[in-house]
Structure formats: structure tokens, C-alpha cells
Design a protein around this motif. Structure first.
Motif, short mmCIF file in Angstrom:
data_model
loop_
_atom_site.label_atom_id
_atom_site.label_comp_id
_atom_site.label_asym_id
_atom_site.label_seq_id
_atom_site.Cartn_x
_atom_site.Cartn_y
_atom_site.Cartn_z
N LEU A 74 0.81 -1.23 0.00
CA LEU A 74 0.00 0.00 0.00
C LEU A 74 0.85 1.28 0.00
N GLY A 75 2.09 1.20 0.42
CA GLY A 75 2.92 2.42 0.49
C GLY A 75 3.45 2.81 -0.87
N GLN A 196 1.76 9.16 1.84
CA GLN A 196 1.56 7.95 1.02
C GLN A 196 2.62 6.87 1.27
N ARG A 198 2.79 5.54 4.00
CA ARG A 198 2.06 4.67 4.92
C ARG A 198 2.95 4.15 6.03
N ASP A 200 4.08 3.28 9.75
CA ASP A 200 3.29 2.82 10.89
C ASP A 200 3.20 3.90 11.96
#
Ligand code: AMP
Ligand code: ZN
Ligand code: FE
Ligand code: FE
Length: 288
Positions: A74-75, A196, A198, A200
Motif C-alpha cells: 500500500l505504500g 503515502q 504509509r 506505521d
């Protein structure tokens, strides 16, 4: 100079819907003093955009947005290049490699879609790009046209996004390679839309930025459509801590996304500071 700038825009040379010359006219309409054209993995639009910007009295910062490997589901890791020489051979080697990766990926995505029972051909997809670099938004547009998705965003959720069934990873560059190529092209390297990545938590973000700084990063795009005011503040602080430039832009894609050109209201002073950093960048040869 006063007024506003937009340092993150896309044209039809990548996955925007405005031709590079039309972008200049839009910038004039929006009352902007300057724009940077930052197409994904290509400098092909810069020539046409420069001519039109000159006609409209808009300053153009020649740019690019290079897709890099993130190594996290997703990153996304995108590195912006500013004040680049569009004819740089080092950058051309990188864009050629990325174009090749994209050309190989598109038929793979189409194959996955066919396996999922979606009736779409590679010719329909390349027809949608009109010779520009192929991106997933082009494929998404075909899926919307053919009734397989309601919107571009819906096409990403159903099929094309990371984690969706027709997702195919791009074979992209390391950040070190991207930053190096941008520097060789005489430009500044800026981390695009850190949200973007993502990360943590803030510790991971700090670790990623520290590594990029070691690789030569010059700035952080603190202001972006995807960033809340609080996030922008956080990224500004991070940039300060690492002595990095702060930039901002809308990530305008024309009709492909619902984001108005100039909507981040970035002051001209941001460009002035970036330009000063560019003029004083280390390793700069006198007179160049
Ligand atoms: P690509 O270069 O083919 O990997 O596609 C990247 C483009 O797709 C960028 O313009 C992204 O903003 C856009 N994109 C990525 N994820 C989404 C999404 N979920 N919805 C809409 N656009 C997206
Ligand atoms: Zn895009
Ligand atoms: Fe991006
Ligand atoms: Fe972008």
C-alpha cells in the motif's frame, strides 16, 4: 514577486488530462505565478509546457516525479525532481528504464483483468494513453468507460490498487538511484506526499527520511492535497529538523481527479527558498 505557485502537477505526458501547453493556460486562469510540471517518470511534456508558460507569463520549474521502490504494501515512494535538465542523459537512462517497466506491466495487468472475466484489451488501454506513459489511471478510465467500475477510485478498489486482484507491482528504482539521477540532471530531490509512504508511526517516518537524507534528499513536500493541516505541520517540522527545503503542490491531474490547480495556495516565497537552495547546492559547478 508575490502570488501563488503549484509545485506538483501532471499533464497528458503522464496521467493528467491537460496537454502540457494547456496546463500553462490553466495556471494563468488560476492566477498562479509559477508551476512545476512533475509528470510521472517522464520529462516529455516539459518542452511544450515551457513554451506555453512563457507566452502566458507563468514561470515554469522543470520537474519530474520518479516512482521508487517502497517495499511496503500500500505504500508509495515518489521522489520529485525540481530544476532538472530535461535533456540530462542520466535522467533519460532512468526514464527509459521506467518506461520499459510500465510497458511490460500494462499487458500483465490486462491479462489479470481478463482472467477475472473483464473484457479489456491492451489496445484499448494504449488507445487511452495517446502515446504517453501508461499509468493505472489510464486503465482505470477504460474500466469506467466499459462499465466495470463506477469511478476511477472504484476501479482502483476493485481491480488496480495495491492488494486488489489485478494489481501488478512496478519494477522501480531505489531511492538512491532516483536521487542520484535527479542530482546528475542538476536538480533537487524532494520526498513527495510523505503520507503515502504509509509509515506505521513517526519513528518509522523519521527512519525513512533519515535514510533519504543520507542518500542526498533536499526537501519534503509538506503541503499536498492528501495532507491534513496537522500532517503538514508535522512534515514541516521534520523538514526543519533535517535542514530540508519545504515544498507543496496540489498533485493536479486535470479531469482525472477532482483537485483544482493551485488549490494548496503555496506562496511564491516557497519557490524562492527552493530556488536559493538550488543555486547554493553542493557540488554545483561555478557558472552553470
Ligand atoms: P501508476 O503510475 O501506474 O502506479 O499509477 C499511479 C497513479 O495512480 C497516481 O496518479 C496515483 O495518484 C493514482 N492512484 C493510485 N492509487 C489510486 C486510488 N486508489 N484511486 C485513484 N487514483 C490512484
Ligand atoms: Zn498520477
Ligand atoms: Fe505521487
Ligand atoms: Fe503526482
Amino acid at each position: 514577486m508575490t502570488g501563488y505557485v503549484d509545485l506538483h502537477t501532471h499533464s497528458t505526458a503522464s496521467d493528467g488530462t491537460d496537454p502540457p501547453a494547456a496546463l500553462a493556460a490553466r495556471a494563468a486562469e488560476a492566477g498562479l505565478a509559477a508551476i512545476a510540471l512533475t509528470d510521472h517518470d517522464t520529462t516529455a511534456g516539459l518542452g511544450a509546457c515551457a513554451g506555453a508558460c512563457a507566452e502566458h507569463g507563468i514561470e515554469l520549474v522543470p520537474g519530474i516525479e520518479v516512482s521508487c521502490r517502497r517495499g511496503k504494501p500500500l505504500g508509495a515512494m515518489h521522489i520529485l525532481g525540481y530544476f532538472i535538465d530535461p535533456d540530462s542523459e542520466a535522467l533519460a537512462a532512468v526514464t527509459a528504464r521506467l518506461a520499459d517497466a510500465r510497458a511490460r506491466r500494462a499487458p500483465e495487468i490486462v491479462e489479470r483483468l481478463n482472467e477475472l472475466g473483464v473484457d479489456v484489451t491492451i489496445d484499448e488501454v494504449t488507445g487511452a494513453t495517446e502515446g504517453a506513459m501508461i499509468g493505472r489511471p489510464h486503465i482505470a478510465a477504460v474500466l469506467v468507460d466499459k462499465g466495470y467500475a463506477r469511478t476511477i477510485a472504484d476501479a482502483f478498489v476493485r481491480y488496480l490498487g495495491s492488494g486488489a486482484p489485478a494489481y501488478v507491482r512496478k519494477d522501480n528504482l531505489t531511492t538512491e538511484q532516483a536521487i542520484h539521477a535527479i542530482h546528475q540532471a542538476g536538480g533537487l530531490a524532494v520526498l513527495a506526499h510523505p503520507i503515502q509512504l504509509r509509515c506505521d508511526d513517526d519513528d518509522e517516518l523519521e527512519l525513512v527520511v533519515r535514510r533519504l537524507v543520507d542518500e542526498g534528499l533536499d526537501g519534503v513536500e509538506a503541503h499536498h492535497t492528501d495532507h491534513s493541516a496537522a500532517a503538514a505541520r508535522k512534515y514541516r517540522k521534520l523538514a526543519d529538523r533535517f535542514d530540508l527545503a519545504v515544498t507543496g503542490g496540489s498533485d493536479y491531474h486535470g479531469g482525472r481527479k477532482d483537485i483544482p490547480l493551485g488549490s494548496q495556495r503555496i506562496g511564491y516565497d516557497v519557490l524562492e527558498r527552493l530556488r536559493r537552495r538550488h543555486e547554493h547546492r553542493p557540488g554545483r559547478t561555478a557558472g552553470v
